[in-house]
Design a protein around this motif. Structure first.
Motif, PDB file in Angstrom:
ATOM      1  N   TYR A 229      14.242  10.209  20.158  1.00 43.77           N
ATOM      2  CA  TYR A 229      15.624  10.599  19.880  1.00 43.77           C
ATOM      3  C   TYR A 229      15.768  11.204  18.485  1.00 43.77           C
ATOM      4  O   TYR A 229      16.851  11.615  18.090  1.00 43.77           O
ATOM      5  CB  TYR A 229      16.529   9.372  20.021  1.00 43.77           C
ATOM      6  CG  TYR A 229      17.956   9.693  20.368  1.00 43.77           C
ATOM      7  CD1 TYR A 229      18.291  10.259  21.589  1.00 43.77           C
ATOM      8  CD2 TYR A 229      18.991   9.413  19.470  1.00 43.77           C
ATOM      9  CE1 TYR A 229      19.600  10.552  21.908  1.00 43.77           C
ATOM     10  CE2 TYR A 229      20.313   9.698  19.791  1.00 43.77           C
ATOM     11  CZ  TYR A 229      20.611  10.270  20.997  1.00 43.77           C
ATOM     12  OH  TYR A 229      21.908  10.555  21.307  1.00 43.77           O
ATOM     13  N   ILE A 230      14.677  11.255  17.757  1.00 43.43           N
ATOM     14  CA  ILE A 230      14.698  11.743  16.377  1.00 43.43           C
ATOM     15  C   ILE A 230      14.309  13.213  16.358  1.00 43.43           C
ATOM     16  O   ILE A 230      13.328  13.621  16.980  1.00 43.43           O
ATOM     17  CB  ILE A 230      13.717  10.930  15.501  1.00 43.43           C
ATOM     18  CG1 ILE A 230      14.053   9.431  15.594  1.00 43.43           C
ATOM     19  CG2 ILE A 230      13.761  11.407  14.051  1.00 43.43           C
ATOM     20  CD1 ILE A 230      15.448   9.077  15.164  1.00 43.43           C
ATOM     21  N   GLU A 231      15.065  14.013  15.611  1.00 49.55           N
ATOM     22  CA  GLU A 231      14.862  15.459  15.615  1.00 49.55           C
ATOM     23  C   GLU A 231      13.544  15.895  14.984  1.00 49.55           C
ATOM     24  O   GLU A 231      13.154  17.047  15.107  1.00 49.55           O
ATOM     25  CB  GLU A 231      16.025  16.157  14.909  1.00 49.55           C
ATOM     26  CG  GLU A 231      17.350  16.069  15.658  1.00 49.55           C
ATOM     27  CD  GLU A 231      17.413  16.988  16.877  1.00 49.55           C
ATOM     28  OE1 GLU A 231      16.468  17.773  17.077  1.00 49.55           O
ATOM     29  OE2 GLU A 231      18.408  16.920  17.622  1.00 49.55           O
ATOM     30  N   GLU A 232      12.832  14.983  14.301  1.00 50.90           N
ATOM     31  CA  GLU A 232      11.516  15.351  13.788  1.00 50.90           C
ATOM     32  C   GLU A 232      10.511  15.550  14.916  1.00 50.90           C
ATOM     33  O   GLU A 232       9.478  16.192  14.728  1.00 50.90           O
ATOM     34  CB  GLU A 232      11.010  14.269  12.824  1.00 50.90           C
ATOM     35  CG  GLU A 232      11.801  14.209  11.521  1.00 50.90           C
ATOM     36  CD  GLU A 232      11.371  13.069  10.624  1.00 50.90           C
ATOM     37  OE1 GLU A 232      10.866  12.065  11.166  1.00 50.90           O
ATOM     38  OE2 GLU A 232      11.541  13.192   9.398  1.00 50.90           O
ATOM     39  N   TYR A 233      10.798  14.966  16.063  1.00 48.80           N
ATOM     40  CA  TYR A 233       9.982  15.179  17.252  1.00 48.80           C
ATOM     41  C   TYR A 233      10.607  16.308  18.076  1.00 48.80           C
ATOM     42  O   TYR A 233      11.796  16.608  17.963  1.00 48.80           O
ATOM     43  CB  TYR A 233       9.885  13.899  18.084  1.00 48.80           C
ATOM     44  CG  TYR A 233       9.021  12.832  17.441  1.00 48.80           C
ATOM     45  CD1 TYR A 233       7.715  12.623  17.864  1.00 48.80           C
ATOM     46  CD2 TYR A 233       9.519  12.050  16.402  1.00 48.80           C
ATOM     47  CE1 TYR A 233       6.928  11.644  17.270  1.00 48.80           C
ATOM     48  CE2 TYR A 233       8.735  11.075  15.803  1.00 48.80           C
ATOM     49  CZ  TYR A 233       7.441  10.885  16.241  1.00 48.80           C
ATOM     50  OH  TYR A 233       6.654   9.922  15.645  1.00 48.80           O
ATOM     51  N   VAL A 234       9.821  16.911  18.944  1.00 44.29           N
ATOM     52  CA  VAL A 234      10.305  18.056  19.713  1.00 44.29           C
ATOM     53  C   VAL A 234      11.159  17.639  20.905  1.00 44.29           C
ATOM     54  O   VAL A 234      11.899  18.450  21.473  1.00 44.29           O
ATOM     55  CB  VAL A 234       9.108  18.916  20.193  1.00 44.29           C
ATOM     56  CG1 VAL A 234       8.359  18.240  21.335  1.00 44.29           C
ATOM     57  CG2 VAL A 234       9.578  20.303  20.628  1.00 44.29           C
ATOM     58  N   THR A 235      11.099  16.376  21.303  1.00 46.05           N
ATOM     59  CA  THR A 235      11.748  15.947  22.542  1.00 46.05           C
ATOM     60  C   THR A 235      13.263  16.188  22.584  1.00 46.05           C
ATOM     61  O   THR A 235      13.780  16.593  23.636  1.00 46.05           O
ATOM     62  CB  THR A 235      11.423  14.471  22.835  1.00 46.05           C
ATOM     63  OG1 THR A 235      11.483  13.717  21.615  1.00 46.05           O
ATOM     64  CG2 THR A 235      10.044  14.337  23.439  1.00 46.05           C
ATOM     65  N   PRO A 236      14.031  15.971  21.500  1.00 48.70           N
ATOM     66  CA  PRO A 236      15.463  16.290  21.583  1.00 48.70           C
ATOM     67  C   PRO A 236      15.713  17.769  21.860  1.00 48.70           C
ATOM     68  O   PRO A 236      16.608  18.126  22.635  1.00 48.70           O
ATOM     69  CB  PRO A 236      16.010  15.875  20.211  1.00 48.70           C
ATOM     70  CG  PRO A 236      15.045  14.857  19.706  1.00 48.70           C
ATOM     71  CD  PRO A 236      13.709  15.312  20.215  1.00 48.70           C
ATOM     72  N   ARG A 237      14.911  18.631  21.222  1.00 47.01           N
ATOM     73  CA  ARG A 237      15.099  20.072  21.444  1.00 47.01           C
ATOM     74  C   ARG A 237      14.747  20.453  22.872  1.00 47.01           C
ATOM     75  O   ARG A 237      15.424  21.283  23.490  1.00 47.01           O
ATOM     76  CB  ARG A 237      14.242  20.863  20.437  1.00 47.01           C
ATOM     77  CG  ARG A 237      14.232  22.365  20.692  1.00 47.01           C
ATOM     78  CD  ARG A 237      13.869  23.143  19.439  1.00 47.01           C
ATOM     79  NE  ARG A 237      12.624  22.748  18.854  1.00 47.01           N
ATOM     80  CZ  ARG A 237      11.443  23.304  19.145  1.00 47.01           C
ATOM     81  NH1 ARG A 237      11.369  24.261  20.050  1.00 47.01           N
ATOM     82  NH2 ARG A 237      10.344  22.904  18.542  1.00 47.01           N
ATOM     83  N   LEU A 238      13.693  19.859  23.411  1.00 52.34           N
ATOM     84  CA  LEU A 238      13.328  20.156  24.799  1.00 52.34           C
ATOM     85  C   LEU A 238      14.471  19.796  25.744  1.00 52.34           C
ATOM     86  O   LEU A 238      14.799  20.563  26.660  1.00 52.34           O
ATOM     87  CB  LEU A 238      12.069  19.390  25.200  1.00 52.34           C
ATOM     88  CG  LEU A 238      10.744  19.802  24.543  1.00 52.34           C
ATOM     89  CD1 LEU A 238       9.623  18.914  25.056  1.00 52.34           C
ATOM     90  CD2 LEU A 238      10.429  21.265  24.805  1.00 52.34           C
ATOM     91  N   LEU A 239      15.083  18.641  25.523  1.00 55.04           N
ATOM     92  CA  LEU A 239      16.163  18.207  26.403  1.00 55.04           C
ATOM     93  C   LEU A 239      17.374  19.113  26.262  1.00 55.04           C
ATOM     94  O   LEU A 239      17.991  19.504  27.261  1.00 55.04           O
ATOM     95  CB  LEU A 239      16.542  16.755  26.079  1.00 55.04           C
ATOM     96  CG  LEU A 239      17.604  16.125  26.985  1.00 55.04           C
ATOM     97  CD1 LEU A 239      17.178  16.158  28.449  1.00 55.04           C
ATOM     98  CD2 LEU A 239      17.874  14.681  26.551  1.00 55.04           C
ATOM     99  N   ARG A 240      17.730  19.486  25.026  1.00 53.90           N
ATOM    100  CA  ARG A 240      18.885  20.363  24.824  1.00 53.90           C
ATOM    101  C   ARG A 240      18.639  21.752  25.415  1.00 53.90           C
ATOM    102  O   ARG A 240      19.514  22.337  26.046  1.00 53.90           O
ATOM    103  CB  ARG A 240      19.201  20.473  23.330  1.00 53.90           C
ATOM    104  CG  ARG A 240      19.853  19.231  22.754  1.00 53.90           C
ATOM    105  CD  ARG A 240      20.316  19.431  21.309  1.00 53.90           C
ATOM    106  NE  ARG A 240      19.239  19.278  20.338  1.00 53.90           N
ATOM    107  CZ  ARG A 240      18.641  20.277  19.701  1.00 53.90           C
ATOM    108  NH1 ARG A 240      18.998  21.527  19.954  1.00 53.90           N
ATOM    109  NH2 ARG A 240      17.692  20.051  18.817  1.00 53.90           N
TER     110      ARG A 240
END
Length: 571
Positions: free
Chosen positions: A399-410
């Motif tokens: 859930y932290i923006e330092e990881y790519v996962t939030p951007r992938l979901l958005r």
């Protein structure tokens, strides 16, 4: 625990398999380029994508320091460099070059596009739109228009390149294209366009396709298609202003804005009042890219998740040792394999109709449109699911923006609405299924599926083959029922029918992939993928509590772990 320092082609055995299977004739000319792009996208492109998403999003500059209205968009230097690189790699341009071994198929350029989309679909959105505009100009522009506009749309030099866009949506219409109110009035050799566009991505593009109304005919029949240059032949700006940029959930890298046209100069493409038909061809290219871009997000999500759970330890063990984590990864990769079979058929038929033109019959065109709708819906919806799964497997870090996962979901979420929402695609799918084919025995897609199932000959999945044969008969019955139903009933069931046919199509195509793997290398992995997909879809009770099979135990090593680690399993 960061998955970016890789070569995304070298580490993608699925993409390599489809390259070998379908476009191996380009190996000497083109595979090394895919390795180079794979390294570039995992490195510099990914770094710039992170910055653009968080701190470097486009900004609208309304006035200069003298107070003069300039109405320009600021982009960060990394974005400009990366988008220029993408075009110079030839993701649009190779199709229009003469110094190539053959007319380069979309199958190849879409592999390039997917590698880029693993980094940032906001970067590849302008590429999609430019590809769409170039394609329509290639097919429908006059020779004079092609000579003037197409070389720049297809340029592989950022200094001469003209980026493209498609301006369709208006505030009162959305998907209801027939409600477009923008007017076009003939003025000598060109037209003057006046109106507003509500959601225009790549809104400062050098040239855009735009629908406008000519005459008094209502609905889509009154629309004509125009090429709208940003700058005129004398170098002055066309009469297009950007009211504001959209503050979007995702794909922040691409500038999407509201446009106002006041006597803007446009050039008619094709004939008056045939615009909707021509714009539909641009939408088909965009839908193709939406499907492949979504699949790229799914693969990136899987790769990030696998890397993280392999390295992260909790309760004394790596996360990947736990059965629920293993089952999540298993389902993700099986979904990805299923989507790949659908995307491959979509690309093959797109090239069959539009590149080699070996089969441009009405039936094949209808089949292509059905494949486009199925791939767009399946890949876009699954990319959201897979991005969510990857985020959850990262735990709080996901859930932290330092990881790519939030951007992938958005970023994944936009693909479910871009170029036609899921419901619109379901209606489009039904319209094409039913068009001139009101009998299931004559339907081109159902015949295609029946033929594919009859070709499956491996004894390893004869039981599953019979299950799928029964499901095919069910789908035929559903089609015959809907073909005789009233329009409300047809619309009510359109999405259910689309998803039912899509599941069946993937099951059959996975069997074909299993046959290919067995015949090529005696590889058994895809046989297990096909069997698991079939049983998970049509016989989920096989995996109920108390059953004899636990998928994460039975299938994980061969389908996921050994495959990711580069060990294809043979007998």
């Amino acid at each position: 625990m960061d998955n970016k320092k890789q070569n995304w082609y070298q580490n993608d055995p699925i993409m390599q398999r489809y390259f070998r299977q379908h476009i191996s004739f380009l190996k000497e000319w083109g595979e090394e380029r895919l390795y180079q792009i794979g390294e570039y996208c995992a490195g510099p492109m990914e770094e710039r994508a992170r910055y653009t998403d968080r701190d470097g999003a486009p900004k609208l500059i309304r006035y200069n320091r003298q107070g003069e209205e300039i109405n320009e968009i600021w982009y960060n230097e990394g974005y400009l460099q990366t988008v220029g690189d993408c075009y110079e790699w030839g993701v649009v341009g190779w199709r229009y070059r003469e110094d190539v071994p053959c007319k380069i198929p979309f199958f190849y350029t879409q592999l390039m596009f997917m590698l880029m989309s693993k980094a940032e679909v906001g970067f590849t959105c302008p590429v999609t739109l430019t590809m769409s505009v170039a394609f329509v100009m290639e097919k429908y522009a006059t020779e004079e228009q092609k000579k003037e506009f197409l070389p720049r749309l297809a340029s592989m030099n950022r200094e001469t390149l003209h980026q493209g866009a498609t301006f369709l949506t208006e505030i009162q219409g959305g998907s209801d294209v027939g409600s477009v109110t923008t007017k076009a009035i003939k003025h000598g050799e060109h037209y003057l366009l006046t109106g507003e566009k509500w959601f225009a991505s790549n809104c400062d593009a050098d040239g855009a396709l735009i629908l406008a109304r000519t005459g008094e005919t209502l609905g889509t029949k009154g629309l004509s298609l125009f090429y709208l240059p940003n700058k005129l032949k004398d170098g002055s700006k066309n009469h297009i202003s950007i009211r504001r940029l959209k503050d979007k959930l995702g794909v922040r890298a691409v500038a999407s804005g509201e446009l106002v046209l006041q006597d803007a100069i446009g050039y008619l493409i094709g004939k008056e009042q045939e615009g909707f038909k021509l714009m539909a061809e641009a939408l088909n290219v965009s839908r193709m890219c939406t499907a492949t871009g979504s699949l790229a997000i799914s693969q990136r999500a899987f790769s990030e998740a696998f890397t993280y759970v392999s390295e992260r330890h909790t309760f004394g063990n790596p996360l990947i040792a736990y059965p629920m984590v293993r089952e999540s990864l298993l389902n993700m990769i099986v979904d990805i394999e299923a989507s790949w079979t659908l995307v491959a058929q979509m690309l093959l038929h797109f090239d069959r109709v539009h590149t080699t033109q070996e089969d441009s019959s009405p039936d094949t065109i209808i089949l292509l449109r059905c494949l486009l709708a199925m791939a767009k819906v399946k890949c876009s919806e699954q990319s959201v699911l897979h991005a969510k799964e990857a985020l959850e497997m990262h735990g709080g870090n996901g859930y932290i923006e330092e990881y790519v996962t939030p951007r992938l979901l958005r970023d994944a979420q936009v693909n479910t609405v871009w170029e036609g929402s899921t419901n619109i695609m379901a209606l489009e799918f039904w319209k094409n299924m039913f068009r001139n084919q009101s009998d299931s025995n004559q339907n081109i897609l159902l015949s295609f599926l029946s033929h594919g199932l009859n070709e499956a000959s491996l004894l390893a999945y004869t039981e599953e083959q019979e299950i799928i044969r029964q499901e095919l008969q069910k789908v035929r019955s559903q089609f015959d029922y809907l073909a005789q139903a009233d329009p409300v009933t047809q619309q009510a069931h359109a999405l259910h029918f689309l998803k039912s046919v899509t599941q069946l199509t993937c099951a059959i195509l996975l069997m074909q992939q299993a046959e290919y793997g067995w015949k090529q290398d005696h590889e058994t992995r895809m046989i297990k993928v096909a069997k698991y997909y079939c049983n998970r879809t049509y016989r989920p009770s096989q995996y109920d509590i108390g059953s004899s099979c636990i998928p994460s135990v039975e299938y994980f090593d061969e389908i996921v772990s050994d495959f990711v680690n580069g060990k294809l399993v043979n007998v």
